[in-house]
Design a protein around this motif. Structure first.
Motif, PDB file in Angstrom:
ATOM      1  N   TYR A  11      -1.609 -40.661  57.792  1.00 36.08           N
ATOM      2  CA  TYR A  11      -2.745 -40.288  58.652  1.00 36.08           C
ATOM      3  C   TYR A  11      -3.705 -41.448  58.852  1.00 36.08           C
ATOM      4  O   TYR A  11      -4.038 -41.801  59.979  1.00 36.08           O
ATOM      5  N   LEU A  12      -4.159 -42.061  57.770  1.00 40.38           N
ATOM      6  CA  LEU A  12      -5.082 -43.178  57.890  1.00 40.38           C
ATOM      7  C   LEU A  12      -4.267 -44.442  58.130  1.00 40.38           C
ATOM      8  O   LEU A  12      -3.656 -44.994  57.222  1.00 40.38           O
ATOM      9  N   SER A  13      -4.245 -44.860  59.395  1.00 40.51           N
ATOM     10  CA  SER A  13      -3.472 -46.027  59.809  1.00 40.51           C
ATOM     11  C   SER A  13      -4.407 -47.066  60.424  1.00 40.51           C
ATOM     12  O   SER A  13      -5.617 -46.855  60.509  1.00 40.51           O
ATOM     13  N   PHE A  14      -3.856 -48.177  60.878  1.00 45.09           N
ATOM     14  CA  PHE A  14      -4.715 -49.270  61.340  1.00 45.09           C
ATOM     15  C   PHE A  14      -3.953 -50.168  62.301  1.00 45.09           C
ATOM     16  O   PHE A  14      -2.727 -50.088  62.425  1.00 45.09           O
ATOM     17  N   SER A  15      -4.710 -51.022  62.961  1.00 44.31           N
ATOM     18  CA  SER A  15      -4.131 -51.929  63.957  1.00 44.31           C
ATOM     19  C   SER A  15      -4.421 -53.377  63.590  1.00 44.31           C
ATOM     20  O   SER A  15      -5.349 -53.681  62.840  1.00 44.31           O
ATOM     21  N   ILE A  16      -3.595 -54.253  64.134  1.00 41.32           N
ATOM     22  CA  ILE A  16      -3.914 -55.669  64.255  1.00 41.32           C
ATOM     23  C   ILE A  16      -3.842 -55.973  65.744  1.00 41.32           C
ATOM     24  O   ILE A  16      -2.819 -55.740  66.383  1.00 41.32           O
ATOM     25  N   ASP A  17      -4.921 -56.443  66.301  1.00 44.21           N
ATOM     26  CA  ASP A  17      -4.975 -56.655  67.744  1.00 44.21           C
ATOM     27  C   ASP A  17      -3.985 -57.738  68.150  1.00 44.21           C
ATOM     28  O   ASP A  17      -3.814 -58.746  67.449  1.00 44.21           O
ATOM     29  N   ILE A  18      -3.348 -57.534  69.297  1.00 40.83           N
ATOM     30  CA  ILE A  18      -2.366 -58.513  69.773  1.00 40.83           C
ATOM     31  C   ILE A  18      -3.030 -59.855  70.070  1.00 40.83           C
ATOM     32  O   ILE A  18      -2.366 -60.904  70.016  1.00 40.83           O
ATOM     33  N   SER A  19      -4.332 -59.858  70.334  1.00 29.15           N
ATOM     34  CA  SER A  19      -5.050 -61.122  70.521  1.00 29.15           C
ATOM     35  C   SER A  19      -5.036 -61.949  69.242  1.00 29.15           C
ATOM     36  O   SER A  19      -4.926 -63.181  69.292  1.00 29.15           O
ATOM     37  N   LEU A  20      -5.154 -61.286  68.089  1.00 27.97           N
ATOM     38  CA  LEU A  20      -5.082 -62.005  66.822  1.00 27.97           C
ATOM     39  C   LEU A  20      -3.660 -62.410  66.496  1.00 27.97           C
ATOM     40  O   LEU A  20      -3.426 -63.474  65.919  1.00 27.97           O
ATOM     41  N   LEU A  21      -2.710 -61.560  66.837  1.00 33.76           N
ATOM     42  CA  LEU A  21      -1.317 -61.862  66.537  1.00 33.76           C
ATOM     43  C   LEU A  21      -0.844 -63.112  67.273  1.00 33.76           C
ATOM     44  O   LEU A  21      -0.173 -63.978  66.701  1.00 33.76           O
ATOM     45  N   ALA A  22      -1.210 -63.220  68.550  1.00 36.96           N
ATOM     46  CA  ALA A  22      -0.687 -64.303  69.387  1.00 36.96           C
ATOM     47  C   ALA A  22      -1.677 -65.437  69.606  1.00 36.96           C
ATOM     48  O   ALA A  22      -1.301 -66.476  70.160  1.00 36.96           O
ATOM     49  N   GLY A  23      -2.932 -65.252  69.197  1.00 39.52           N
ATOM     50  CA  GLY A  23      -3.917 -66.304  69.406  1.00 39.52           C
ATOM     51  C   GLY A  23      -4.574 -66.239  70.771  1.00 39.52           C
ATOM     52  O   GLY A  23      -4.604 -67.231  71.509  1.00 39.52           O
ATOM     53  N   GLY A  24      -5.145 -65.079  71.086  1.00 39.24           N
ATOM     54  CA  GLY A  24      -5.825 -64.894  72.359  1.00 39.24           C
ATOM     55  C   GLY A  24      -7.335 -64.939  72.207  1.00 39.24           C
ATOM     56  O   GLY A  24      -7.874 -65.590  71.307  1.00 39.24           O
ATOM     57  N   PHE A  25      -8.028 -64.222  73.094  1.00 38.75           N
ATOM     58  CA  PHE A  25      -9.484 -64.209  73.085  1.00 38.75           C
ATOM     59  C   PHE A  25      -9.974 -63.090  72.178  1.00 38.75           C
ATOM     60  O   PHE A  25      -9.479 -61.957  72.221  1.00 38.75           O
ATOM     61  N   TRP A  26     -11.001 -63.425  71.381  1.00 40.99           N
ATOM     62  CA  TRP A  26     -11.441 -62.486  70.353  1.00 40.99           C
ATOM     63  C   TRP A  26     -12.956 -62.478  70.269  1.00 40.99           C
ATOM     64  O   TRP A  26     -13.644 -63.134  71.042  1.00 40.99           O
ATOM     65  N   TRP A  27     -13.503 -61.714  69.318  1.00 40.72           N
ATOM     66  CA  TRP A  27     -14.912 -61.343  69.347  1.00 40.72           C
ATOM     67  C   TRP A  27     -15.811 -62.203  68.473  1.00 40.72           C
ATOM     68  O   TRP A  27     -16.974 -62.430  68.839  1.00 40.72           O
ATOM     69  N   GLU A  28     -15.365 -62.644  67.315  1.00 41.93           N
ATOM     70  CA  GLU A  28     -16.274 -63.286  66.374  1.00 41.93           C
ATOM     71  C   GLU A  28     -16.922 -64.526  66.978  1.00 41.93           C
ATOM     72  O   GLU A  28     -16.236 -65.429  67.430  1.00 41.93           O
TER      73      GLU A  28
END
Length: 497
Positions: free
Chosen positions: A46-63
């Motif tokens: 039930y408690l699951s999570f994601s890794i954004d594809i931007s982080l996986l491939a090196g795209g645009f991100w928020w920090e």
């Protein structure tokens, strides 16, 4: 890099302290068990999570990003390292779980190769895909993948072609990789915001594309489950503009394929980066129980649509986090942001959601783990304690006060049940439990923090330490139940019911 996008937590505290305090009830708060039969059951993951594809491939991100451009951060990040032992241990402490790879750039990414005429393309390489599957396998995860939709001209909608996806699926099948859940496109009802107004697909044309997509997927992975439409719901507004972005009813009614999962995306708040804020991520909102109630309303609405058009399908919250556009700096990573998360986990289970996918495991201000240091944040420890205590069967329990939230599950291990209590009052409260609950509660674990904007949490008064992944529930002596709850606390109590 020091971000110029600053949110002063002390200014938030001063503003919050000047606002009217929620008065404590004159009498103890009643908590009542409605009946003995379970009202719902959640997936073991039930408690699951994601890794954004931007982080996986090196795209645009928020920090560090000061702004948002078509649903993305404005800074490029390097691809995430998935072979770190600490990351494995962090994941294993939250398992079992689904890992979702998705996000806004899922619709612009190229698989393995890119067209020669595209400037600065984002490419998911074979090595990244191989490393991802190695990460999934060694951490006993199941995989949910958001596939590229990627047609942004309206005249092309309804005639989707999956040439790039076919290459990825064929390679994955040949390698023996397992993909458990497939969905097409990320927040298809919000294409007008991400890719321009003329890119927004209409519901019937989108359903035609989805039917083609499902045939392609099942030709390579006949045992996979199909999920959709993953529409974005906004706090207060829901699916927003009719008929442009309110596409879920028309999509589900037009779809010929039988879905296994009907899912949606929801963030209860918006960060300062968001160009539209229907409920800003301010401290007073994060601690106000009224902010949590939209989730129940929209969940029931989606359940009605599922029952009408896809009655065989499960309901999933396919993406959720504290605040849209990467989370709110200096709030989404603090204790104040854990109350909505604990409450939504409980409410989602009570509303019949089978799986809750948290955006995100790593990265952004809303990540459960800091990207650069891999330090667990308060939401991580709430998730860990939930996983230790809350089982799959869900029971109906009610509170007599909206600022005291309560949820009851079967115990995760062993007999009995677990009662989760969330005290949003700024003072300790006393409970008035019905006899069955009062006599059954033995001991439990109380999560608190020094202040609502603390980065660190305590369990039964002890600081929580990762300890190189060796942390276990036995590290914390249990606390006896005396009917009183500390202010701003989340607690889990074992009941011998």
């Amino acid at each position: 890099m020091i971000s110029l996008l600053t949110h002063n937590p002390w200014r938030s505290i001063v503003t919050w302290l000047r606002s009217p305090t929620r008065a404590l009830p004159a009498q103890p708060i009643t908590v009542t068990l409605q009946h003995w039969q379970p009202v719902a059951e959640v997936d073991e993951r039930y408690l699951s999570f994601s890794i954004d594809i931007s982080l996986l491939a090196g795209g645009f991100w928020w920090e560090g990003a000061l702004d948002v451009k078509r649903g993305l951060g404005t800074l490029r990040v390097p691809p995430i390292q998935l072979d770190l032992k600490k990351l494995d241990k962090l994941v294993q402490l939250l398992g079992p779980a689904y890992l979702r790879i998705g996000g806004s750039e899922a619709d612009k990414i190229h698989y393995f190769n890119a067209p020669a005429d595209e400037d600065d393309p984002l490419i998911l390489t074979r090595d990244q895909w191989d490393n991802l599957h190695a990460f999934i396998q060694r951490n006993d995860l199941r995989f949910m993948f958001t596939c590229k939709y990627g047609l942004f001209n309206r005249r092309h909608h309804g005639s989707w072609r999956g040439d790039e996806l076919n290459t990825l699926l064929q390679y994955s099948s040949e390698q023996g990789y397992n993909i458990d859940v497939f969905e097409l496109g990320n927040e298809l009802n919000a294409y007008w915001a991400f890719h321009g107004l003329l890119s927004q697909p209409r519901a019937k044309r989108l359903a035609q594309d989805y039917d083609r997509f499902c045939v392609l997927v099942l030709s390579h992975f006949p045992n996979a489950r199909l999920c959709g439409p993953g529409s974005a719901f906004w706090p207060r507004l829901g699916e927003t503009i009719r008929p442009i972005s309110n596409i879920t009813p028309g999509f589900l009614s037009s779809l010929k394929t039988r879905l296994d999962i009907v899912d949606w995306h929801y963030y209860p708040f918006q960060s300062e980066r968001s160009p539209l804020r229907t409920r800003a991520a301010h401290l007073r909102h994060l601690l106000n129980p009224k902010s949590f109630e939209d989730y129940r309303k929209f969940s029931h609405k989606l359940s009605e649509l599922r029952d009408r058009f896809q009655p065989q399908a499960e309901l999933w919250t396919g993406e959720t986090g504290s605040a849209q556009c990467g989370g709110q700096p200096e709030l989404s990573d603090r204790w104040a942001s854990s109350f909505w998360w604990a409450d939504q986990l409980g409410m989602g289970a009570r509303c019949g959601q089978k799986v809750m996918v948290r955006q995100s495991l790593v990265g952004g201000d809303y990540g459960m783990v800091a990207r650069l240091t891999l330090k667990p944040r308060p939401d991580y420890w709430v998730s860990w304690l939930w996983g230790q205590m809350m089982g799959q069967q869900v029971f109906a329990v009610e509170s007599g006060n909206t600022s005291l939230r309560c949820y009851l599950h079967s115990a995760r291990n062993g007999e009995g049940k677990t009662l989760m209590l969330i005290n949003l009052h700024d003072q300790a409260v006393q409970l008035d439990l019905n006899r069955e609950l009062q006599t059954s509660i033995r001991q439990g674990y109380v999560m608190t923090a020094k202040t609502v904007v603390s980065r660190r949490v305590r369990i039964n008064g002890m600081k929580v330490k990762f300890n190189s992944g060796r942390i276990q529930l036995a590290d914390f002596p249990t606390q006896p139940f005396d009917g009183n709850l500390p202010p701003y606390s989340i607690s889990f109590w074992h009941c011998q019911l």
